[in-house]
Write a protein that holds these residues in place. Structure first.
Motif, PDB file in Angstrom:
ATOM      1  N   VAL A 100     -16.107  30.012   5.000  1.00 53.90           N
ATOM      2  CA  VAL A 100     -16.559  28.475   5.079  1.00 53.90           C
ATOM      3  C   VAL A 100     -15.680  27.808   3.829  1.00 53.90           C
ATOM      4  O   VAL A 100     -15.424  26.608   4.538  1.00 53.90           O
ATOM      5  CB  VAL A 100     -17.975  28.444   4.423  1.00 53.90           C
ATOM      6  CG1 VAL A 100     -18.626  26.976   4.645  1.00 53.90           C
ATOM      7  CG2 VAL A 100     -18.991  29.189   5.370  1.00 53.90           C
ATOM      8  N   THR A 101     -15.437  28.040   2.839  1.00 56.88           N
ATOM      9  CA  THR A 101     -14.660  27.245   2.138  1.00 56.88           C
ATOM     10  C   THR A 101     -13.184  27.139   2.634  1.00 56.88           C
ATOM     11  O   THR A 101     -12.539  26.084   2.499  1.00 56.88           O
ATOM     12  CB  THR A 101     -14.470  27.868   0.568  1.00 56.88           C
ATOM     13  OG1 THR A 101     -15.893  28.097   0.006  1.00 56.88           O
ATOM     14  CG2 THR A 101     -13.536  26.968  -0.272  1.00 56.88           C
ATOM     15  N   GLY A 102     -12.564  28.104   3.265  1.00 59.28           N
ATOM     16  CA  GLY A 102     -11.071  28.016   3.752  1.00 59.28           C
ATOM     17  C   GLY A 102     -11.294  26.954   4.773  1.00 59.28           C
ATOM     18  O   GLY A 102     -10.355  26.343   5.095  1.00 59.28           O
ATOM     19  N   ASP A 150     -17.480  18.258   2.682  1.00 57.30           N
ATOM     20  CA  ASP A 150     -16.365  19.214   3.337  1.00 57.30           C
ATOM     21  C   ASP A 150     -17.213  20.619   3.588  1.00 57.30           C
ATOM     22  O   ASP A 150     -16.747  21.029   4.803  1.00 57.30           O
ATOM     23  CB  ASP A 150     -15.385  19.378   2.577  1.00 57.30           C
ATOM     24  CG  ASP A 150     -14.455  17.989   2.431  1.00 57.30           C
ATOM     25  OD1 ASP A 150     -14.427  17.279   3.172  1.00 57.30           O
ATOM     26  OD2 ASP A 150     -14.010  17.741   1.185  1.00 57.30           O
ATOM     27  N   VAL A 151     -18.038  20.913   2.977  1.00 56.18           N
ATOM     28  CA  VAL A 151     -18.601  22.576   3.032  1.00 56.18           C
ATOM     29  C   VAL A 151     -19.595  22.049   4.118  1.00 56.18           C
ATOM     30  O   VAL A 151     -19.724  23.208   5.135  1.00 56.18           O
ATOM     31  CB  VAL A 151     -19.276  22.730   1.797  1.00 56.18           C
ATOM     32  CG1 VAL A 151     -20.284  24.129   2.231  1.00 56.18           C
ATOM     33  CG2 VAL A 151     -17.971  23.226   0.908  1.00 56.18           C
ATOM     34  N   CYS A 152     -20.420  21.177   4.109  1.00 56.93           N
ATOM     35  CA  CYS A 152     -21.356  20.844   5.147  1.00 56.93           C
ATOM     36  C   CYS A 152     -20.597  20.836   6.598  1.00 56.93           C
ATOM     37  O   CYS A 152     -21.121  21.362   7.566  1.00 56.93           O
ATOM     38  CB  CYS A 152     -22.244  19.648   5.031  1.00 56.93           C
ATOM     39  SG  CYS A 152     -23.237  19.891   3.483  1.00 56.93           S
ATOM     40  N   TRP A 153     -19.562  20.109   6.837  1.00 52.96           N
ATOM     41  CA  TRP A 153     -18.914  19.840   7.920  1.00 52.96           C
ATOM     42  C   TRP A 153     -18.195  21.287   8.465  1.00 52.96           C
ATOM     43  O   TRP A 153     -18.282  21.424   9.587  1.00 52.96           O
ATOM     44  CB  TRP A 153     -17.532  18.851   7.540  1.00 52.96           C
ATOM     45  CG  TRP A 153     -16.630  18.836   8.727  1.00 52.96           C
ATOM     46  CD1 TRP A 153     -16.802  17.950   9.960  1.00 52.96           C
ATOM     47  CD2 TRP A 153     -15.660  19.785   9.063  1.00 52.96           C
ATOM     48  NE1 TRP A 153     -15.831  18.140  10.713  1.00 52.96           N
ATOM     49  CE2 TRP A 153     -15.135  19.276  10.304  1.00 52.96           C
ATOM     50  CE3 TRP A 153     -15.047  20.679   8.466  1.00 52.96           C
ATOM     51  CZ2 TRP A 153     -14.114  19.888  10.909  1.00 52.96           C
ATOM     52  CZ3 TRP A 153     -13.797  21.493   8.979  1.00 52.96           C
ATOM     53  CH2 TRP A 153     -13.397  20.792  10.371  1.00 52.96           C
ATOM     54  N   ALA A 154     -17.779  21.834   7.485  1.00 51.94           N
ATOM     55  CA  ALA A 154     -17.304  23.363   7.864  1.00 51.94           C
ATOM     56  C   ALA A 154     -18.352  24.301   8.336  1.00 51.94           C
ATOM     57  O   ALA A 154     -18.260  24.931   9.532  1.00 51.94           O
ATOM     58  CB  ALA A 154     -16.779  24.080   6.450  1.00 51.94           C
ATOM     59  N   PHE A 155     -19.660  24.168   7.892  1.00 46.55           N
ATOM     60  CA  PHE A 155     -20.761  24.915   8.387  1.00 46.55           C
ATOM     61  C   PHE A 155     -21.007  24.630  10.054  1.00 46.55           C
ATOM     62  O   PHE A 155     -21.037  25.354  10.952  1.00 46.55           O
ATOM     63  CB  PHE A 155     -22.255  24.626   7.728  1.00 46.55           C
ATOM     64  CG  PHE A 155     -22.481  25.361   6.450  1.00 46.55           C
ATOM     65  CD1 PHE A 155     -23.059  26.676   6.677  1.00 46.55           C
ATOM     66  CD2 PHE A 155     -21.956  25.328   5.432  1.00 46.55           C
ATOM     67  CE1 PHE A 155     -23.309  27.676   5.753  1.00 46.55           C
ATOM     68  CE2 PHE A 155     -22.312  26.253   4.174  1.00 46.55           C
ATOM     69  CZ  PHE A 155     -22.913  27.331   4.451  1.00 46.55           C
TER      70      PHE A 155
END
Length: 165
Positions: free
Chosen positions: A64-66, A84-89
């Motif tokens: 997820v962080t990547g 950004d993390v929420c977007w990645a999810f």
């Protein structure tokens, strides 16, 4: 050498550099403590189960962080933030987690704002603050940290109604 989930080497890593396992994985004691929170008080967790979960959650966080980092890189930003993390999810298909993560992030930011106000007030000579004496205190946990589901640890049935997922 260990590569990230995109097959890329960490910045500044030489050909002979190797990421230590202790730097790649979450501490196993923390993983075990999180696992115990959802189990009945008398439940035991094997070392193998903790190690397996440790590998899985560490890889998931890296995954997820990547994705969040790639977004930041494309936008020429250096700092990955909670949005950004929420977007990645969502981008990775974990749509069911986006709203709970956004709620948690909003609550976190509110608490951080209260803490900053309380710290500024205490440095300024002890003036009154609207945050109150318990500013920033999360209080006792009533359930899963993200979903707020109350988990009755004495209930040993496998009813999905008692589980946060």
């Amino acid at each position: 050498m260990a590569a990230d989930h995109h097959g890329q080497q960490p910045p500044g890593a030489g050909a002979e550099a190797e990421i230590k396992e202790q730097d790649r994985l979450l501490p196993i004691a923390n993983v075990g403590r999180i696992m115990k929170q959802i189990l009945p008080p008398n439940a035991k967790i094997s070392k193998e189960a903790k190690e397996t979960m440790q590998e899985c959650v560490s890889e998931f966080i890296s995954f997820v962080t990547g994705e969040a980092s790639d977004k930041c890189h494309k936008e020429k930003r250096k700092t990955v933030n909670g949005d950004d993390v929420c977007w990645a999810f969502g981008a990775l298909g974990f749509d069911d987690y986006v709203d709970p993560m956004r709620r948690h992030l909003h609550k976190y930011r509110e608490l951080e704002g209260d803490r900053a106000a309380a710290a500024a007030s205490s440095r300024g000579g002890g003036g009154s603050t609207s945050a109150g004496p318990d500013a920033g205190a999360a209080g006792p946990s009533t359930g899963h940290f993200m979903f707020g589901a109350a988990v009755d640890r004495s209930d040993n049935n496998n009813s999905s109604a008692s589980r946060p997922f």
